[in-house]
Write an enzyme that holds these catalytic residues in place. Sequence first.
Site, PDB file in Angstrom:
ATOM      1  N   ARG A   1       7.184  -1.740   6.590  1.00 53.58           N
ATOM      2  CA  ARG A   1       6.867  -2.883   5.729  1.00 53.58           C
ATOM      3  C   ARG A   1       5.409  -3.250   5.959  1.00 53.58           C
ATOM      4  NH1 ARG A   1      10.052  -7.696   9.167  1.00 53.58           N
ATOM      5  NH2 ARG A   1       9.088  -7.128  11.143  1.00 53.58           N
TER       6      ARG A   1
ATOM      7  N   CYS B   1      -1.902  -3.588  -0.040  1.00 49.33           N
ATOM      8  CA  CYS B   1      -3.286  -4.054  -0.060  1.00 49.33           C
ATOM      9  C   CYS B   1      -3.296  -5.485  -0.602  1.00 49.33           C
ATOM     10  CB  CYS B   1      -4.092  -3.131  -0.974  1.00 49.33           C
ATOM     11  SG  CYS B   1      -5.649  -3.856  -1.483  1.00 49.33           S
TER      12      CYS B   1
ATOM     13  N   ASN C   1       6.193 -12.805   4.507  1.00 46.95           N
ATOM     14  CA  ASN C   1       6.707 -12.834   5.878  1.00 46.95           C
ATOM     15  C   ASN C   1       5.618 -12.372   6.846  1.00 46.95           C
ATOM     16  OD1 ASN C   1       9.431 -13.043   7.450  1.00 46.95           O
ATOM     17  ND2 ASN C   1       8.441 -11.212   8.258  1.00 46.95           N
ATOM     18  N   GLU C   2       5.259 -13.251   7.740  1.00 46.81           N
ATOM     19  CA  GLU C   2       4.299 -12.928   8.809  1.00 46.81           C
ATOM     20  C   GLU C   2       3.040 -12.224   8.305  1.00 46.81           C
ATOM     21  OE1 GLU C   2       6.514 -10.921  11.912  1.00 46.81           O
ATOM     22  OE2 GLU C   2       7.139 -12.828  12.759  1.00 46.81           O
TER      23      GLU C   2
ATOM     24  N   CYS D   1      -7.305  -3.302   4.851  1.00 45.18           N
ATOM     25  CA  CYS D   1      -7.268  -2.194   3.896  1.00 45.18           C
ATOM     26  C   CYS D   1      -8.695  -1.782   3.527  1.00 45.18           C
ATOM     27  CB  CYS D   1      -6.495  -2.647   2.660  1.00 45.18           C
ATOM     28  SG  CYS D   1      -6.400  -1.402   1.375  1.00 45.18           S
TER      29      CYS D   1
ATOM     30  N   CYS E   1      -9.455   0.308   0.697  1.00 46.70           N
ATOM     31  CA  CYS E   1      -9.333   1.049  -0.566  1.00 46.70           C
ATOM     32  C   CYS E   1     -10.470   0.694  -1.528  1.00 46.70           C
ATOM     33  CB  CYS E   1      -7.972   0.779  -1.194  1.00 46.70           C
ATOM     34  SG  CYS E   1      -7.830  -0.859  -1.930  1.00 46.70           S
TER      35      CYS E   1
ATOM     36  N   CYS F   1     -10.485  -2.918  -2.581  1.00 48.09           N
ATOM     37  CA  CYS F   1     -11.049  -3.786  -1.542  1.00 48.09           C
ATOM     38  C   CYS F   1     -12.565  -3.699  -1.558  1.00 48.09           C
ATOM     39  CB  CYS F   1     -10.504  -3.424  -0.170  1.00 48.09           C
ATOM     40  SG  CYS F   1      -8.833  -4.033   0.061  1.00 48.09           S
TER      41      CYS F   1
ATOM     42  N   GLU G   1      11.923 -18.504  13.105  1.00 45.06           N
ATOM     43  CA  GLU G   1      12.685 -17.441  13.773  1.00 45.06           C
ATOM     44  C   GLU G   1      12.582 -17.734  15.264  1.00 45.06           C
ATOM     45  OE1 GLU G   1      11.380 -13.489  12.683  1.00 45.06           O
ATOM     46  OE2 GLU G   1      11.143 -14.018  10.580  1.00 45.06           O
TER      47      GLU G   1
ATOM     48  N   TRP H   1      13.616  -2.952  18.795  1.00 45.63           N
ATOM     49  CA  TRP H   1      13.685  -1.981  17.709  1.00 45.63           C
ATOM     50  C   TRP H   1      14.198  -0.672  18.307  1.00 45.63           C
ATOM     51  CZ3 TRP H   1       9.151  -2.317  13.575  1.00 45.63           C
ATOM     52  CH2 TRP H   1       9.204  -3.564  12.953  1.00 45.63           C
TER      53      TRP H   1
END
Length: 659
Positions: A103, A107, A141-142, A148, A150, A153, A297, A305
Amino acid sequence: MYIGVDYYPEHWPRERWETDARLMKEAGFNVVRMAEFAWIKMEPEEGRYEFSWLDEAIEILGSHGIKTILGTPTASMPAWVALKYPEVALVDKNGRRTPYGNRRFYCHSSATYRYLGQRITRAMAQHYSGNPHVIGWQIDNEFAGPKCYCETCLKTWHEWLKRKYGTIDRLNESWGTIFWSHCYRDFSEVPLPARESSNPSQQLDFARFHSAQVVSFQKNQVDIIRELCPDHFITHNFMGFAPEVDYYDLAKDLDFVSWDYYYNGAPYDKRLESYMSGAASHDLMRGVKGKNYWIMENSAGVLGWETMTRNLRPGEMRRMTFQNMAHGADGQVWFRWRTSRFGTEQYWHGLLSHDGIPGRRYHEAAGVAKELHNISAHIEGSSVVSRAAIMLSYEDRWALDIQKSSETLDYVKHLMKYYRALSRLGINVDFINQGQSLEGYKLLVMPTKFLLPEETAENVKNFVKNGGILITTFRSGVKDMNNLPYELTLPGLLREVTGVRVEEYEIIYNSTKYDVLMDGKTYKAQVFADWIIPETARALATYNEQGLTGYAAVTENSCGLGKAYYIGTEFESQEPYNELVARAVTESGIKAYGPLPEGVEVMVRTKGNTDFIFILNHSDAEVTVNTPDGLELLGGCTIKGQCTLPPGEVAVVKVDKEE
Ligand code: GAL
């Protein structure tokens, strides 16, 4: 008060949802966060929306009195997005486009990805604006990195630079591009700093650029929800001391900050260190918006993990929930309800294990929820008022990351030495940004204030002249905001207030330590050594090291009604920090509940004329803390001058102050 869990109904059969809702209700939970990783379920193919499953989940939970916070799902894209729009995937420094999987690999500048994100956000907001069970939103999320590199960018970077500098000559001058003949003739010539040791000013601007892209990515979604769901709150889940985004900026567009706090990554006998950095993270999370926050959280069991951490010990979840509240949390959400059977987080445990049977952790969380509901009428509306502050600037962190000065200099580790000393005294501490007003503070700790804007130097000087106590350190006042060294003798704009001149300096190699003499004791110094000549200041410590003898390592200087301490090195041990900070706190007149025994925290929340003194005993020993007379809210007993806590216990003492 909202208490609950992060819930992923899409991971479980529909038949289980009722049971989950019932168990949550029985635990006293009244909120869930959902859907932040469910894009594929809500938009299974481009432009076709499917909300019926989520409607049903929200309804079932709602009928059990449980409200919903919805997450916008852009942190993890469906495969159809990546396949149809390959340009949305992040490009690394070496020009490689990130393959699909995991995840957070989009960009932030991509107009396509922003559009797709805004479209699903709009569809969700339209669909849920009138839903009585939905109370708020979490964007993405976070937010963090990676950065990036690219083509989009690059173009956006050129526009950003043009807006910032106006003319290319100004950019050249501000970055000092004459060095190595890197002068540019046009903005279009300026590369992204993908090479190691690129120009430090360019690198700093790129860090600012990345942060600004994240902030505007978030704002795109915030604007839609504000328009369509004016009655819902909007937050985002921050990550404590994570460095990638300027959290002060990220917090601006939100109603309040939330953060994700996992504290059982270290062995149990090393827990105090991680609790302490958690305590500091709480204060930073409160500081970036200057108001109470949520825990979105929180550890609910073994984490992991590929490999696992230790489990939560009995009573730990309860105590740590009170740590959250003590520092200003107003909402408590555990991650996650039930341990996932799928994906890489199979070992990241929820309140329920894979078997789904309520066990020890569920019952402990339910017990805490009950206690919190019992005291919520008291503590709701209370806030943390601090007279001591630590200045933390993301720009300093970035600049020190670009040029560490010393291999062993770690911005947060160094800052934590001061935080620990303050925490040990049992006083509230705020984190504040440079440029923020210093009004109301009596003590300011400003560690490694590497980039020093003139206004901040001026503010700090006035603060001291008007009676404030300042502690500042080596590597302060070194550079301007372009990341160029000032043409001044160090500590530059702080020279008058600190009353010292840093004649020379050097790093201290990790393999050696220098002796520093202070108050008849010898301490070991590491990381960096300023060779200080006191001007109006008085030496408090001197080096005992070949060639440095006679130079001061620590000084104090009276300036106007206040005083400035300058600490020109980093001590290896905590003790000299405890002594210096205790002295500064006494001089500042701040009321302290400490020095506290090791492993004990005291934080105060205030509402009107009432103080709520939170006392947490993280240690294995019984402890006694002096407090004013009051009523202990959890046990209901009267406190007379002292509160004694068995190992692992917490107390909340309500004290009515005299008018
Ligand atoms: C957090 C994240 C969650 C989950 C959790 C456990 O950082 O926000 O989505 O991944 O970690 O890994």
